[in-house]
Enzyme design. Structure first.
Site, PDB file in Angstrom:
ATOM      1  N   TYR A 295      -1.782  -1.204  10.618  1.00 60.11           N
ATOM      2  CA  TYR A 295      -1.942  -1.562   9.048  1.00 60.11           C
ATOM      3  C   TYR A 295      -0.570  -1.316   8.196  1.00 60.11           C
ATOM      4  CZ  TYR A 295      -3.858  -1.261   4.427  1.00 60.11           C
ATOM      5  OH  TYR A 295      -3.919  -1.566   2.995  1.00 60.11           O
TER       6      TYR A 295
ATOM      7  N   SER B  33       0.851  -1.146  -0.094  1.00 61.30           N
ATOM      8  CA  SER B  33       0.065   0.113  -0.030  1.00 61.30           C
ATOM      9  C   SER B  33       0.972   1.214   0.102  1.00 61.30           C
ATOM     10  CB  SER B  33      -0.976  -0.054   1.187  1.00 61.30           C
ATOM     11  OG  SER B  33      -1.444   1.340   1.504  1.00 61.30           O
TER      12      SER B  33
HETATM   13  P1  NAD Z   1     -11.813  -5.650   0.387  1.00 56.26           P
HETATM   14  O1  NAD Z   1     -12.284  -5.248   1.680  1.00 56.26           O
HETATM   15  O2  NAD Z   1     -12.651  -5.569  -0.762  1.00 56.26           O
HETATM   16  O3  NAD Z   1     -10.815  -6.670   0.276  1.00 56.26           O
HETATM   17  C1  NAD Z   1     -10.202  -7.236   1.389  1.00 56.26           C
HETATM   18  C2  NAD Z   1     -10.329  -8.735   1.747  1.00 56.26           C
HETATM   19  O4  NAD Z   1      -9.812  -9.581   2.590  1.00 56.26           O
HETATM   20  C3  NAD Z   1     -11.922  -9.120   2.079  1.00 56.26           C
HETATM   21  O5  NAD Z   1     -12.916  -9.129   0.944  1.00 56.26           O
HETATM   22  C4  NAD Z   1     -11.625 -10.408   2.591  1.00 56.26           C
HETATM   23  O6  NAD Z   1     -12.085 -11.438   1.872  1.00 56.26           O
HETATM   24  C5  NAD Z   1     -10.229 -10.694   2.899  1.00 56.26           C
HETATM   25  N1  NAD Z   1     -10.094 -10.991   4.489  1.00 56.26           N
HETATM   26  C6  NAD Z   1      -9.920  -9.949   5.464  1.00 56.26           C
HETATM   27  N2  NAD Z   1      -9.621 -10.750   6.460  1.00 56.26           N
HETATM   28  C7  NAD Z   1      -9.600 -11.943   6.208  1.00 56.26           C
HETATM   29  C8  NAD Z   1      -9.373 -13.259   6.831  1.00 56.26           C
HETATM   30  N3  NAD Z   1      -8.898 -13.083   8.422  1.00 56.26           N
HETATM   31  N4  NAD Z   1      -9.508 -14.424   6.214  1.00 56.26           N
HETATM   32  C9  NAD Z   1      -9.489 -14.384   4.789  1.00 56.26           C
HETATM   33  N5  NAD Z   1      -9.838 -13.304   4.312  1.00 56.26           N
HETATM   34  C10 NAD Z   1      -9.609 -12.125   4.806  1.00 56.26           C
HETATM   35  O7  NAD Z   1     -10.494  -4.398   0.235  1.00 56.26           O
HETATM   36  P2  NAD Z   1      -9.576  -3.851  -0.700  1.00 56.26           P
HETATM   37  O8  NAD Z   1      -9.158  -2.776  -0.545  1.00 56.26           O
HETATM   38  O9  NAD Z   1      -9.647  -4.604  -2.017  1.00 56.26           O
HETATM   39  O10 NAD Z   1      -8.338  -4.881   0.059  1.00 56.26           O
HETATM   40  C11 NAD Z   1      -7.562  -5.494  -0.688  1.00 56.26           C
HETATM   41  C12 NAD Z   1      -5.887  -5.346  -0.435  1.00 56.26           C
HETATM   42  O11 NAD Z   1      -5.533  -4.084  -1.112  1.00 56.26           O
HETATM   43  C13 NAD Z   1      -5.702  -5.245   0.925  1.00 56.26           C
HETATM   44  O12 NAD Z   1      -4.589  -6.111   1.164  1.00 56.26           O
HETATM   45  C14 NAD Z   1      -5.336  -3.795   1.219  1.00 56.26           C
HETATM   46  O13 NAD Z   1      -4.535  -3.616   2.396  1.00 56.26           O
HETATM   47  C15 NAD Z   1      -4.830  -3.411  -0.089  1.00 56.26           C
HETATM   48  N6  NAD Z   1      -4.798  -1.968  -0.128  1.00 56.26           N
HETATM   49  C16 NAD Z   1      -6.213  -1.171  -0.423  1.00 56.26           C
HETATM   50  C17 NAD Z   1      -6.117   0.053  -0.390  1.00 56.26           C
HETATM   51  C18 NAD Z   1      -7.504   0.598  -0.790  1.00 56.26           C
HETATM   52  O14 NAD Z   1      -7.447   1.883  -0.537  1.00 56.26           O
HETATM   53  N7  NAD Z   1      -8.669  -0.016  -1.080  1.00 56.26           N
HETATM   54  C19 NAD Z   1      -4.938   0.708  -0.676  1.00 56.26           C
HETATM   55  C20 NAD Z   1      -3.941   0.129  -0.631  1.00 56.26           C
HETATM   56  C21 NAD Z   1      -3.942  -1.330  -0.380  1.00 56.26           C
END
Ligand code: NAD
Ligand code: MG
Length: 300
Positions: free
Chosen positions: A205, A192
């Site tokens: 985080y 991230s």
């Molecule tokens: P999202 O909520 O759609 O996806 C996160 C997913 O993580 C969930 O759908 C869930 O299935 C899974 N998860 C969480 N805890 C879990 C557990 N204990 N067991 C199994 N599955 C679990 O959100 P997103 O933003 O698409 O996140 C995806 C990745 O992107 C993450 O690693 C997040 O840190 C990273 N990210 C997101 C952003 C943002 O702005 N959305 C920015 C930088 C990085």
């Protein structure tokens, strides 16, 4: 959300909307994408595959929603069969992804479970190998993000859960998958912008995301001679469930993504091509790298 072919040339600053006060909303963790307003674009209609992953066998975590969903759909539209990991509470989102992948004529195997559990991580890879006949792409996209203003209120329980979900699961899944991976296989982990410019309210985080970058750079060197590549995607602010389940204070969602040079948040669909590039043989000489997709924030 607008439906558009990813290859249509246009102004990226206006390709997707800016956040408005309508975007303020709250769901309990882990949340459902289908209940968000607006519903994020994970490429369901906009992603156009060109056979870049034909015959590949992929495991994607967090595949029900957000960035993982976009990666899973794109992998399938590029010709891969996909095993999807997600939490049991997210079945309603996952069903839509399974349906989209099957419409594309690819296999979609749903294996829900808790990534904080080492046994589930090991079983996920074993089951994937059985169901798909191997594994040559592992995209670790699942993640946990809960803001806490003050270190005094950051519990050991949360610190532990954030590290287990983000860092330990990445370790356990890489360890289990590498045993089965042949030369040409690719691992993509998810960091991230928070790894470089940590928000004070995302202490645990942001720290996990820096760890994922460093873990990936070390592992990439370890497995390079086996012909396995390890890379990272580092998204900026992307409109996903993570943000509306306590990833940000609800008030802040009205300006979500406004502070990046492009002046708007990203959509999951805009992250998918980064995962596809790193998964495919096109990136054959790229390993230990982090691809930043963040609307223009300078990053190392
Ligand atoms: P999202 O909520 O759609 O996806 C996160 C997913 O993580 C969930 O759908 C869930 O299935 C899974 N998860 C969480 N805890 C879990 C557990 N204990 N067991 C199994 N599955 C679990 O959100 P997103 O933003 O698409 O996140 C995806 C990745 O992107 C993450 O690693 C997040 O840190 C990273 N990210 C997101 C952003 C943002 O702005 N959305 C920015 C930088 C990085
Ligand atoms: Mg989800």
């Amino acid at each position: 959300m607008s439906e558009q072919d990813q290859y249509k040339v246009q102004d990226p600053t206006t390709q997707y909307p800016k956040a408005t006060s309508e975007w303020k909303q709250k769901q309990p963790e882990p949340g459902l994408q289908k209940e968000m307003n607006p519903v994020p674009d994970a490429g369901e209609s906009s992603y156009r595959g060109t056979g870049r992953l034909a015959g590949r066998k992929a495991v994607v975590t967090g595949a029900d929603s957000g960035i993982g969903r976009a990666a899973a759909i794109a992998f399938a539209l590029e010709g891969a069969d996909v095993v999807l990991s997600y939490l049991p509470e997210e079945e309603a989102d996952a069903k839509e992804v399974v349906q989209r992948i099957e419409e594309a004529g690819r296999k979609a195997i749903a294996i829900p479970g808790d990534l904080k559990d080492e046994k589930y991580c090991e079983q996920l890879i074993e089951d994937a190998v059985k169901e798909l006949g191997g594994i040559d792409i592992l995209a670790n996209v699942a993640g946990k993000q809960q803001f806490v203003e003050d270190i005094a209120d950051l519990t050991t329980e949360q610190f532990d859960a954030t590290f287990k979900t983000n860092v330990y699961s990445t370790f356990w899944l890489c360890k289990a998958a590498i045993k089965h991976m042949k030369p040409g296989s690719s691992i993509i982990n998810t960091s991230s912008i928070q790894a470089y410019t940590p928000a004070p309210i995302l202490l645990d985080y942001a720290t996990t995301k820096a760890a994922i970058n460093t873990f990936s750079k070390a592992l990439a060197q370890q497995v390079a001679s086996k012909g396995i590549r390890v890379n990272v995607v580092a998204p900026g602010p992307v409109w996903t469930p993570l943000q509306v389940v306590g990833g940000q204070p609800t008030e802040k969602l009205a300006e979500f993504g406004a502070d990046v040079p492009m002046g708007r948040p990203g959509q999951p669909a805009e992250m998918a091509p980064a995962y596809v590039f790193l998964a495919s043989q096109e990136s054959s000489y790229v390993t230990g790298e982090t691809l930043n997709a963040n609307g223009g924030v300078p990053s190392p």
